[in-house]
Scaffold this active site. Structure first.
Site, PDB file in Angstrom:
ATOM      1  N   PRO A   2     -20.904   3.504  19.561  1.00  0.00           N
ATOM      2  CG  PRO A   2     -21.132   1.351  19.527  1.00  0.00           C
ATOM      3  CD  PRO A   2     -20.243   1.997  19.460  1.00  0.00           C
ATOM      4  CD  GLU A   3     -20.807   7.388  23.635  1.00  0.00           C
ATOM      5  OE1 GLU A   3     -21.493   7.356  24.864  1.00  0.00           O
ATOM      6  OE2 GLU A   3     -19.710   7.201  23.601  1.00  0.00           O
ATOM      7  NE  ARG A 114     -10.533  -0.240  15.186  1.00  0.00           N
ATOM      8  CZ  ARG A 114     -10.157   1.114  15.245  1.00  0.00           C
ATOM      9  NH1 ARG A 114     -10.955   2.180  14.792  1.00  0.00           N
ATOM     10  NH2 ARG A 114      -8.977   1.590  15.424  1.00  0.00           N
TER      11      ARG A 114
END
Ligand SMILES: [Zn+2]
Length: 280
Positions: A2-3, A114
């Protein structure tokens, strides 16, 4: 990964759901998450959900006050996501749940397989970025004019300040000034009304296009590693020194302002002198 555009999307989706909610407690399930266990801001009211850089920021105020006393900052990193379950929603908590923010009107789940994401509790309003977010409605031509007024700083470094407008970096600042046809070396406080409007419109357009492009990259590539953002191919001046200006064909120039590169077309972006504001 996600940017900025994806984080922007998450914040915009959460804001109307969370605004006005009272935070009851924070349940941290993953010991890796070092969400401050002391000074937990329980009983605070969500004033807004915004973006701080690439983090989702839940801004909390005390009852009867508009002042932000705490911020919950969530960095989603590789695989994190925030899932809102309204009160009464019988959905079971999902796997990979790392933290649960319990509000009076529902629960916000921080899910992150993660476990690279972070959740932090900070005191006070954003120190560095208390400026106007140019993607919000608060960013209007009059608001921009007020921010610019009296500034003796050059336009390009002015755009990078996070205490006036938040979220602009080196790439977007150059692109915005090119789109606005403004000389990056102009003093920010000397813009006339028509120039201010051009700067406002260019800021909106460049950011919207960049956000749209990142989104496109996401759906096209699907995998987290692919970072050749769609916007890279659409850059008008940034990183294009000596290449032809897309507007006039003359070479794009690179200048250095406050130790950072600025790309511009000195032909298209001639500084109008103060007091000689051109009609739009
Ligand atoms: Zn040009």
């Amino acid at each position: 990964v996600p940017e900025l555009p994806e984080v922007e999307t998450v914040a915009r989706q959460l804001a109307p759901l969370l605004r006005g909610c009272v935070l009851r407690r924070i349940e941290v399930l993953d010991p890796l998450l070092r969400a401050a266990r002391r000074n937990l801001p329980c009983g605070r009211v969500v004033r807004n959900v915004t973006r701080e850089g690439k983090q989702v920021a839940i801004l909390l105020r005390a009852h009867g006050s508009r002042r932000i006393v705490h911020r919950l900052l969530c960095h989603l990193r590789m695989t994190g996501r925030l899932l809102w379950l309204p009160r009464g929603d019988a959905s079971r908590d999902t796997r990979h749940l790392r933290a649960r923010l319990v509000f009076d009107r529902g629960r916000l789940l921080f899910i992150d397989p993660r476990r690279f994401g972070t959740l932090r509790v900070l005191r006070g309003a954003c120190a560095a970025g208390s400026g106007v977010d140019p993607t919000t409605r608060a960013f209007t031509p009059p608001a921009l004019a007020r921010l610019l007024a009296g500034s003796r700083q050059e336009l390009k470094p002015w755009l990078l300040r996070q205490d006036r407008l938040v979220g602009l970096g080196n790439i977007y600042a150059s692109e915005i000034l090119f789109a606005a046809r403004l000389d990056p070396r102009r003093r920010a406080g000397t813009l006339g009304p028509a120039e201010t409007r051009r700067l406002w419109r260019a800021t909106r357009r460049v950011l919207a296009r960049a956000i749209a492009c990142r989104g496109t990259t996401f759906s096209d590539f699907g995998d987290a590693g692919g970072r050749p953002g769609g916007f890279q191919r659409r850059l008008a001046v940034y990183g294009r020194e000596h290449e032809a200006c897309r507007r006039c064909g003359r070479p794009v120039r690179r200048i250095v302002q406050q130790g950072r590169s600025t790309f511009c077309c000195t032909s298209c972006q001639q500084g109008t002198r103060p007091g000689t504001d051109v009609a739009p």
